[in-house]
Design a protein around this motif. Structure first.
Motif, PDB file in Angstrom:
ATOM      1  N   LEU A 101      -1.908  -4.002  -3.728  1.00  0.00           N
ATOM      2  CA  LEU A 101      -2.352  -4.884  -2.646  1.00  0.00           C
ATOM      3  C   LEU A 101      -2.687  -6.273  -3.170  1.00  0.00           C
ATOM      4  O   LEU A 101      -2.232  -7.287  -2.629  1.00  0.00           O
ATOM      5  CB  LEU A 101      -3.583  -4.283  -1.956  1.00  0.00           C
ATOM      6  CG  LEU A 101      -3.330  -3.183  -0.926  1.00  0.00           C
ATOM      7  CD1 LEU A 101      -4.650  -2.556  -0.486  1.00  0.00           C
ATOM      8  CD2 LEU A 101      -2.598  -3.742   0.287  1.00  0.00           C
ATOM      9  N   VAL A 102      -3.475  -6.324  -4.234  1.00  0.00           N
ATOM     10  CA  VAL A 102      -3.918  -7.615  -4.760  1.00  0.00           C
ATOM     11  C   VAL A 102      -2.735  -8.430  -5.279  1.00  0.00           C
ATOM     12  O   VAL A 102      -2.582  -9.616  -4.949  1.00  0.00           O
ATOM     13  CB  VAL A 102      -4.955  -7.409  -5.883  1.00  0.00           C
ATOM     14  CG1 VAL A 102      -5.275  -8.738  -6.568  1.00  0.00           C
ATOM     15  CG2 VAL A 102      -6.228  -6.792  -5.320  1.00  0.00           C
TER      16      VAL A 102
ATOM     17  N   LEU B 282       0.829  -1.216   0.000  1.00  0.00           N
ATOM     18  CA  LEU B 282       0.000   0.000   0.000  1.00  0.00           C
ATOM     19  C   LEU B 282       0.857   1.257   0.000  1.00  0.00           C
ATOM     20  O   LEU B 282       0.644   2.171  -0.821  1.00  0.00           O
ATOM     21  CB  LEU B 282      -0.919  -0.013   1.228  1.00  0.00           C
ATOM     22  CG  LEU B 282      -1.776   1.236   1.437  1.00  0.00           C
ATOM     23  CD1 LEU B 282      -2.712   1.450   0.260  1.00  0.00           C
ATOM     24  CD2 LEU B 282      -2.560   1.130   2.750  1.00  0.00           C
TER      25      LEU B 282
ATOM     26  N   ILE C   1      -4.912  -0.495  -5.053  1.00  0.00           N
ATOM     27  CA  ILE C   1      -5.645  -1.763  -5.179  1.00  0.00           C
ATOM     28  C   ILE C   1      -4.813  -2.794  -5.940  1.00  0.00           C
ATOM     29  O   ILE C   1      -4.700  -3.961  -5.528  1.00  0.00           O
ATOM     30  CB  ILE C   1      -6.993  -1.529  -5.888  1.00  0.00           C
ATOM     31  CG1 ILE C   1      -7.898  -0.653  -5.014  1.00  0.00           C
ATOM     32  CG2 ILE C   1      -7.677  -2.859  -6.193  1.00  0.00           C
ATOM     33  CD1 ILE C   1      -9.184  -0.234  -5.697  1.00  0.00           C
TER      34      ILE C   1
ATOM     35  N   ILE D 165      -5.771   5.552  -6.231  1.00  0.00           N
ATOM     36  CA  ILE D 165      -6.645   4.495  -5.699  1.00  0.00           C
ATOM     37  C   ILE D 165      -6.407   3.183  -6.439  1.00  0.00           C
ATOM     38  O   ILE D 165      -6.257   2.116  -5.821  1.00  0.00           O
ATOM     39  CB  ILE D 165      -8.125   4.918  -5.800  1.00  0.00           C
ATOM     40  CG1 ILE D 165      -8.388   6.128  -4.902  1.00  0.00           C
ATOM     41  CG2 ILE D 165      -9.043   3.763  -5.414  1.00  0.00           C
ATOM     42  CD1 ILE D 165      -9.771   6.730  -5.071  1.00  0.00           C
ATOM     43  N   ALA D 166      -6.379   3.253  -7.783  1.00  0.00           N
ATOM     44  CA  ALA D 166      -6.172   2.039  -8.578  1.00  0.00           C
ATOM     45  C   ALA D 166      -4.805   1.430  -8.314  1.00  0.00           C
ATOM     46  O   ALA D 166      -4.664   0.200  -8.226  1.00  0.00           O
ATOM     47  CB  ALA D 166      -6.336   2.360 -10.062  1.00  0.00           C
TER      48      ALA D 166
END
Length: 279
Positions: A236-237, A25, A233, A229-230
């Motif tokens: 993290l994934v 993150l 994500i 934001i993208a």
């Protein structure tokens, strides 16, 4: 799924996933700014500086090497950011000099210092990551959480100023923002994520953790906030997927995470191409 459920019963796996998620993150948030400011390679240079500082700490047999690697990396980050515009040696040359020099000095110290019997294993794990993240204690997880919390709080508090400095320092200065102070803040944030992230993917691969999510997000969105934001994500994934694959298949941790991020970038790149053709 049964194998995954089996591993999730162990606390060390949960600790590793928590630390991996926090590092992913933080690195994704900083990566967008570095890519847009054309400082992508600064992560690579600083990771080598951190490797050199870590080698010194190992030779000195320091119990907590973070107290040495963090300030050394911070000073190097400030110098490299200043080299981007003010120094006689420009940013790319300065990064190359510091990167190669720190790597050579670090390897020399680890090879010739006391306790260098397992230098090959020590260097390999430091450069490419190791399974030490699977032996984290609760205190180390808390320490990582504190560093990550400091990082996120500072980023949120100065988000607007970081945004202004990222795109146009002259405009930021005209609007009352002092770019020198924001660049210093950026240097501090970079140093934090480099030192903390080295335990996950190693010093050679940490720059990939910073760059790939940002580049992938830029294939999908064009506004700064949506890219942030993208990027978070995607990071993290891909980090969690990479860690789970590494744990279950016994593959190298750092390399597996980076490959997962390469796959995520490839998917976002294809989606961006398809969107462009439709429009």
């Amino acid at each position: 799924m049964s194998q995954l459920a089996y591993y999730m019963q162990y606390s060390f796996v949960i600790y590793a996933l928590i630390v991996g998620a926090l590092i992913a993150l933080c690195s994704s948030l900083m990566g967008v700014t570095l890519v847009l400011k054309r400082y992508s390679f600064i992560g690579d240079g600083l990771s080598h500086v951190a490797f050199g500082a870590l080698a010194v700490a190992s030779v000195l047999k320091l119990t907590h090497n973070t107290w040495l690697t963090m300030p050394v990396t911070l000073v190097a980050a400030i110098l490299l950011l200043r080299a981007g515009t003010h120094a006689k040696i420009k940013g790319d040359a300065a990064i190359a000099m510091i990167s190669v020099g720190a790597l050579a000095v670090g390897y020399m110290l680890m090879s010739t210092g006391s306790g260098s019997e397992n230098v090959s294993g020590d260097v390999c794990s430091t450069l490419f990551g190791s399974t030490s993240i699977l032996t984290l204690t609760s205190a180390e997880v808390i320490s990582c959480a504190i560093f990550s919390a400091i990082f996120i709080v500072l980023y949120i508090l100065f988000y607007n100023k970081i945004f202004a400095v990222t795109f146009d320092e002259d405009f930021a200065k005209a609007s009352g923002t002092k770019p020198e102070r924001i660049n210093l803040l950026i240097a501090i944030l970079i140093a934090i994520i480099i030192v903390v992230g080295m335990s996950l993917v190693g010093s050679l691969l940490i720059s990939a953790l910073i760059i790939f999510p940002a580049l992938a997000a830029m294939r999908l969105f064009f506004s700064f906030k949506m890219v942030i934001i993208a990027s978070a994500i995607i990071s993290l994934v891909s980090a969690l997927v990479g860690m789970l694959i590494s744990i279950m298949l016994q593959t190298p941790l750092g390399a597996t995470i980076v490959i997962a991020q390469i796959v995520a970038f490839a998917i976002c790149y294809v989606i961006g191409l398809l969107r462009t053709k439709r429009s």
